[in-house]
Motif scaffolding. Sequence first.
Motif: not given
Length: 305
Positions: A26-32, A55-63
């Motif tokens: 999953l990805s999330l913007s730093i502005e949000k 149930s998550g991966l423990g991983l988040l992609c920040l953009t």
Amino acid sequence: DTRVALALAMAPPRACAPCPCPAQVLSLSIEKVRAANAAGSDELDSLLDAAFDASGLGLLCLTGGEEFQDEVRRIRRELLPLAPALSNLPEDSLADIAERPGSRNVNGYSRGVDGHRSGFYFHPASDDPGASLPAGVEPEATFYAPNRWPDGPLPELRQRARAAAPFLVEVGRELAVALDRRLSSPTSPPSSASSAAAPAQIEPGALAALVGEVNSCNHKCRLICYHEYEREEQRTEAKGMWAAPHKDTGLFTILVPGVFFDSEGERLDACPDPEVGLYVRDRRMLVLPARRGDADRVRRLLPCH
């Protein structure tokens, strides 16, 4: 081919076959994230739950926007290419910055201690990280060791490393505040798949307090160079992995997307092998390749227990 990456561990394996299907990151913007933190909003809760619950991966992609992307590009352009240069320094120069006896893979420069790679640890702000401990707390010598820099043969490393680190710490702190708010909520998600009725609630501010500002905590940065295998026997012995499955030492790990070089030291436009990259073991004990196409992102990993 050679791969270079930068990892930041923010303070406070069982063998299994890889799954061929890439895991959804999953990805999330730093502005949000910043906007939600400023407003004390719960609008990120569902996404944080999906990334970090049982149930998550423990991983988040920040953009992020152009400013964020420019900073990530600068780190990849200016700092990461110094990793091969560091590894190619004369033996006596590497001995001057080598990890101290008595510690293992937490300070200074080392090669081959945790896979077919070399790494250089440094505190992002202080050359005496033990000084940030509370009064009366004695620093543990094998962990709170002073930085050693190759200022003679590679003076630009200190400057570029120190320029990159505050940005990464700030990004980590913003996410820590968001996770802190979520985990201190009465409706926080369960901490494991076997405790679905037990929320993982923490005291408000506890997580954010652990992830302090760049000068106040013993965050550790590591500049990593994954080396080309010299012989096929090496690759077979390592089961094709540059680094064996492991858990990191920090509360958070921030990963800057790597850069790649050919055998002549020329930087490549993209990864030459589609199977190369980050793999995550989830709570079902499946090993999954984590995939995102955009290089101008910062990946965030929470160790999965």
